[in-house]
Structures are given as C-alpha cells and as structure tokens.
Design a protein around this motif. Structure first.
Motif, PDB file in Angstrom:
ATOM      1  N   ALA A 154       0.824  -1.209   0.000  1.00 19.31           N
ATOM      2  CA  ALA A 154       0.000   0.000   0.000  1.00 19.31           C
ATOM      3  C   ALA A 154       0.859   1.261   0.000  1.00 19.31           C
ATOM      4  O   ALA A 154       0.561   2.234  -0.723  1.00 19.31           O
ATOM      5  CB  ALA A 154      -0.926  -0.014   1.211  1.00 19.31           C
ATOM      6  N   LEU A 155       1.934   1.263   0.787  1.00 20.49           N
ATOM      7  CA  LEU A 155       2.785   2.443   0.845  1.00 20.49           C
ATOM      8  C   LEU A 155       3.549   2.655  -0.455  1.00 20.49           C
ATOM      9  O   LEU A 155       3.711   3.797  -0.909  1.00 20.49           O
ATOM     10  CB  LEU A 155       3.765   2.315   2.019  1.00 20.49           C
ATOM     11  N   ARG A 156       4.020   1.585  -1.068  1.00 19.08           N
ATOM     12  CA  ARG A 156       4.731   1.740  -2.328  1.00 19.08           C
ATOM     13  C   ARG A 156       3.831   2.335  -3.405  1.00 19.08           C
ATOM     14  O   ARG A 156       4.283   3.118  -4.248  1.00 19.08           O
ATOM     15  CB  ARG A 156       5.281   0.392  -2.781  1.00 19.08           C
ATOM     16  N   ALA A 157       2.560   1.977  -3.378  1.00 19.33           N
ATOM     17  CA  ALA A 157       1.625   2.525  -4.357  1.00 19.33           C
ATOM     18  C   ALA A 157       1.240   3.968  -4.034  1.00 19.33           C
ATOM     19  O   ALA A 157       0.879   4.737  -4.937  1.00 19.33           O
ATOM     20  CB  ALA A 157       0.370   1.651  -4.418  1.00 19.33           C
ATOM     21  N   PHE A 158       1.348   4.349  -2.757  1.00 18.02           N
ATOM     22  CA  PHE A 158       0.858   5.655  -2.325  1.00 18.02           C
ATOM     23  C   PHE A 158       1.933   6.714  -2.217  1.00 18.02           C
ATOM     24  O   PHE A 158       1.716   7.873  -2.616  1.00 18.02           O
ATOM     25  CB  PHE A 158       0.150   5.496  -0.981  1.00 18.02           C
ATOM     26  N   LEU A 159       3.092   6.382  -1.675  1.00 14.97           N
ATOM     27  CA  LEU A 159       4.107   7.391  -1.386  1.00 14.97           C
ATOM     28  C   LEU A 159       4.626   8.036  -2.666  1.00 14.97           C
ATOM     29  O   LEU A 159       4.790   7.390  -3.696  1.00 14.97           O
ATOM     30  CB  LEU A 159       5.258   6.769  -0.598  1.00 14.97           C
ATOM     31  N   LEU A 160       4.929   9.318  -2.555  1.00 21.08           N
ATOM     32  CA  LEU A 160       5.449  10.096  -3.674  1.00 21.08           C
ATOM     33  C   LEU A 160       6.948   9.879  -3.803  1.00 21.08           C
ATOM     34  O   LEU A 160       7.651   9.655  -2.817  1.00 21.08           O
ATOM     35  CB  LEU A 160       5.145  11.585  -3.462  1.00 21.08           C
ATOM     36  N   ASN A 161       7.460   9.963  -5.014  1.00 18.36           N
ATOM     37  CA  ASN A 161       8.906   9.812  -5.220  1.00 18.36           C
ATOM     38  C   ASN A 161       9.647  11.058  -4.752  1.00 18.36           C
ATOM     39  O   ASN A 161       9.087  12.121  -4.628  1.00 18.36           O
ATOM     40  CB  ASN A 161       9.189   9.573  -6.700  1.00 18.36           C
TER      41      ASN A 161
END
Length: 261
Positions: free
Chosen positions: A254-261
C-alpha cells in the motif's frame, strides 16, 4: 541509534536509505522497532527516518513541558529536511495529523494507521480496558498492565492468541513496559496537539484500517477518511491495531503505491 540532544530534550532516531524523506511514527504501545519489517524495504526508494517519541524506546521521558509536534519539527530541522511524508501508527498517527495541521507546508503526504480521535466517546469495551490497566498500575502490577495492553492492541478483540505469532508479543513486551512506566510524565508535561480542523488537510492522505482492530478504531479511521478531503482508505483484513506488525507485506504494498517519489 543517533541522538538529538539539546536544552529542549533528547530524541533517539535512525536514518536509512536514500531518496525523498519518509518519517515513521510509532504507536503508543511500541517504539521505532515496530517498523523493523517495513523500514528496510521502504529505504530502497526513500530516506527513512524512524525515531522514538519522547518517553518511548531510547528517547528520554520529559522533565518539563514539551510538544510532540515541535519535537518532530526539531528533528526535521536537525536533519535538514524541509518537506517530508509522514506515516503514523495509532498515537504516532495523531502526532502526524497534528504536525500536518500545524506545519502544512512541511508535509507532502500523510498516512495514518488507526489514529485516535480527541474526545471520542469510547465504547464499554474500551472503558473496561482502561479500567483494567488503571487497576493493575494502582496495584503496582506492571506485568499485568503489560498483559492487558498486549491483549487489546496486539491480539485484539477478534482473534485468539493462537492466531498471533508468539514472537510478536515478546517483541512488544519491553516497549509496552517502557510506555507504561513513563505515561504519567508524558500526561503531566505534554502540551497537547493541534485543535485544527482535519478538513484543512490538503495533502494526499492514506487511512489504514485493521479489520481485526477494536470497533472504536475502525469507526475513528472512517471518520478521518470522511473528514480529510484527499483521503483514501485501505483495509487490512488480517491486522488488528498494529498494522505494521500484523501485516507488513500488505502495508508495504500500500505504501509503495501511495508514497510520492
């Protein structure tokens, strides 16, 4: 661990990885180690900052008035990060919300996993938990008070201990004990959080719900999701209150899909 120590207090922290900074704020029955199954993978793409809130883990308890929000600001200033993404669990989630309301220009995104709601009308189940903890502490029975907290926050009301990996209780027992030992000092000296309206939160927000958590916290999570304009809900079917401990693989996805680069 590294240490930020000045005349305002002492905070212990770790920094790993490289990339856009992400701060992980632990629950009130844990310390920075609750993120051990999550932080290394996040550090493959981000600079990951884990720290012990005042009076938890290796961070010293307060001896005078302090603010969790300003502690976080001090740490970010110390590390030279102007804007960060915040991921907070339980009490750490509320600190993240308060920081976002107080310093909106310093937050790029917000993730809250089972944060409390100030002034919430708690259920009989939660009141009974609080009374059991209070009774144990009044009797000087710290071991029983630790057990009461592990029952509520790790096992949760919707599963048996047979459904919980034995090592998880062993891992949390020490941090819970530290939190209980220091809770009076924290209650005495904390200046509290923001009284701002969560409707003012304008950054992308992820709200996590453990489907095995106490019903109160599932309801509270949905309140946050409804009140924050840019909020998205993710439910974790196999997690109780401590999602990062119960479901680290699912949380990472979930975090990999959500967090901004």
């Amino acid at each position: 661990m590294l240490t930020l120590a000045d005349d305002l207090g002492h905070l212990s922290y770790t920094v790993t990885g490289d990339g856009s900074p992400v701060v992980l704020l632990h629950a009130g029955v844990a310390d920075h180690r609750m993120w051990d199954a999550v932080a290394p993978a996040l550090a493959e793409r981000h600079t990951v900052i884990c720290y012990d809130l005042r009076g938890f883990g290796a961070s010293a308890p307060p001896t005078g008035p302090f603010s969790e929000v300003e502690d976080l600001r001090r740490l970010l200033d110390h590390l030279g990060h102007e804007r960060v993404q915040l991921v907070g669990a339980s009490w750490g989630g509320r600190v993240a919300v308060d920081f976002t309301l107080t310093h909106p220009d310093r937050v790029r995104s917000l993730t809250v996993l089972a944060p409390p709601w100030p002034g919430y009308d708690w259920s009989a189940e939660m009141i009974a938990y609080d009374e059991a903890e209070t009774e144990a502490l009044a009797a000087g029975d710290l071991d029983t008070a630790v057990g009461v907290n592990l029952d509520m926050w790790l096992r949760g009301p919707n599963r048996d201990w047979d459904d919980v990996a034995p090592e998880l209780a062993d891992r949390l027992r020490g941090p819970v004990r530290t939190s209980l030992v220091n809770q009076d000092a924290l209650a005495k000296h904390s200046r509290g959080g923001s009284d701002g309206d969560i409707a003012a939160i304008a950054v992308p927000t992820l709200v996590g719900i453990g489907r095995l958590d106490v019903a109160d916290f599932q309801d509270i999570a949905r309140r946050y999701a409804a009140g924050i304009p840019a909020a998205t809900v993710v439910e974790f079917p196999d997690a109780a209150h401590l999602i990062a401990v119960d479901a680290p693989t699912e949380l990472l996805a979930a975090l990999r899909a959500f967090l901004l680069n």
